[in-house]
Design a protein around this motif. Sequence first.
Motif, PDB file in Angstrom:
ATOM      1  N   GLU A 232      34.072  29.575  53.680  1.00  0.00           N
ATOM      2  CA  GLU A 232      33.693  29.393  52.287  1.00  0.00           C
ATOM      3  C   GLU A 232      34.685  28.476  51.619  1.00  0.00           C
TER       4      GLU A 232
ATOM      5  N   GLY B  38      30.295  26.836  48.360  1.00  0.00           N
ATOM      6  CA  GLY B  38      29.448  26.725  49.544  1.00  0.00           C
ATOM      7  C   GLY B  38      29.873  27.716  50.605  1.00  0.00           C
TER       8      GLY B  38
ATOM      9  N   ILE C 176      23.491  28.551  59.104  1.00  0.00           N
ATOM     10  CA  ILE C 176      22.992  28.972  57.800  1.00  0.00           C
ATOM     11  C   ILE C 176      24.003  28.521  56.758  1.00  0.00           C
TER      12      ILE C 176
ATOM     13  N   THR D 219      24.664  27.826  52.469  1.00  0.00           N
ATOM     14  CA  THR D 219      24.221  27.975  51.087  1.00  0.00           C
ATOM     15  C   THR D 219      25.189  27.238  50.175  1.00  0.00           C
ATOM     16  N   HIS D 220      24.658  26.640  49.128  1.00  0.00           N
ATOM     17  CA  HIS D 220      25.459  25.900  48.164  1.00  0.00           C
ATOM     18  C   HIS D 220      25.071  26.344  46.757  1.00  0.00           C
ATOM     19  N   ARG D 221      26.048  26.444  45.897  1.00  0.00           N
ATOM     20  CA  ARG D 221      25.807  26.706  44.486  1.00  0.00           C
ATOM     21  C   ARG D 221      26.323  25.507  43.702  1.00  0.00           C
TER      22      ARG D 221
ATOM     23  N   ARG E 119      20.773  26.273  43.903  1.00  0.00           N
ATOM     24  CA  ARG E 119      21.311  27.213  44.883  1.00  0.00           C
ATOM     25  C   ARG E 119      20.486  27.126  46.161  1.00  0.00           C
ATOM     26  N   PRO E 120      20.571  26.022  46.877  1.00  0.00           N
ATOM     27  CA  PRO E 120      19.758  25.868  48.092  1.00  0.00           C
ATOM     28  C   PRO E 120      20.302  26.701  49.247  1.00  0.00           C
ATOM     29  N   LEU E 121      19.400  27.178  50.067  1.00  0.00           N
ATOM     30  CA  LEU E 121      19.733  27.868  51.314  1.00  0.00           C
ATOM     31  C   LEU E 121      19.134  27.056  52.453  1.00  0.00           C
TER      32      LEU E 121
ATOM     33  N   SER F 104      15.185  26.246  51.366  1.00  0.00           N
ATOM     34  CA  SER F 104      14.589  27.210  50.439  1.00  0.00           C
ATOM     35  C   SER F 104      14.067  26.545  49.170  1.00  0.00           C
ATOM     36  N   GLU F 105      14.734  25.491  48.689  1.00  0.00           N
ATOM     37  CA  GLU F 105      14.362  24.876  47.422  1.00  0.00           C
ATOM     38  C   GLU F 105      13.130  23.977  47.536  1.00  0.00           C
TER      39      GLU F 105
END
Length: 360
Positions: A45, A70, A94, A96-98, A118-120, A148-149
């Motif tokens: 992270e 991330g 896997i 993820t990003h914010r 917030r894509p996954l 996801s987005e």
Amino acid sequence: RRALADHAVDGGAFCVRGRGNFRATAAQRVRERVARLSRAHRCGEWPKRRELGGDSGGGVAWHHRRPGVGHVCKGERDRFSRGAAHQSTIGYEIATHRINYSFGSSQTGTVDFDLEQRPLIGAAWVDDLWRLSPRWLVEAGLRGETLSERRWMSLSPRLSVKFFATPDLALTAGAGRVTLTLHSLAGDGALRSFDIWLASDSFIPVATAWHWIAGAEKRVASGSVRVEGYVKRYDRVLDANLSEDPGRRGDEFLSATGLSYGVDVLARWQRASGLGGWLTYSYGRSTRTRDSLTWSPGHDRRHDLDVVATWRMSRYKLGARFGFASGTPYTPIVGQIVRRQYDPSRDRWGTEASAATLPR
């Protein structure tokens, strides 16, 4: 470096792995992989936070906030069969990003834009390496991805072949499809205060490309020489839209197609004592095309040369480096409209000519 500038190549099987002696035995290769653990899972992270403050004049303070976090998890597992002549690898990733960008003024209660993503991103791949004979290595892979987005799924095949013409000469060839889901709004400008990255979503498509590579590697006394040629065809590449409206989603990028090709040369030599070092040379050409208009992007560079030399002595090691790079395309500004006056009652910026209409 040019590969990163043109297109990020994300994981999976793309090139035949080979290092050390060209004729390393299968057992040696197995020991190398086992030493690096046949099963690995890595998670990490990284926090990112940046706040910029400034005064635009007239007592109105503006803020720019760019926080983001991330998290990535990756794993691989190897399987050997037939005396290690056949090796299969499966893996996953896997991420993820914010992402959040906002720009506005707390004094006036206005917000020019406030974007949060917030894509996954999920991916899985399989890699199959066959040692058909002492002369032939073949590696094939398939990478599947989803986002996801955006309602998007993709399968990216990769294939590479290595042929040992002699114990000291190897020929290689590879091809594969790659994708890119994170995009920079920095553009092709000469100066970059900071980068703004956005993820693909319902408004921003995924960039895709096909890569073809062929080359040869020759071992010489105390070193080696490698020559590779490449062609990269971009089915979709995104360029920053300099005329975007910050208050509107979907116009951040302009889609284009592209083509890049060139040659890379790497020569290395290292003796137990005395002179050693390496030399790299790259020749490249990149173009972008949109609506029948073709141009060269900002990272298009014809020549790039680097030379590193070291001299080993009994107690010391001396080093020197030389680098040469030709220029990159640049379009000078031929005109401008200066917007320095802000009208808080209408939340608009104006030119100096319209300053008389603003309240004093």
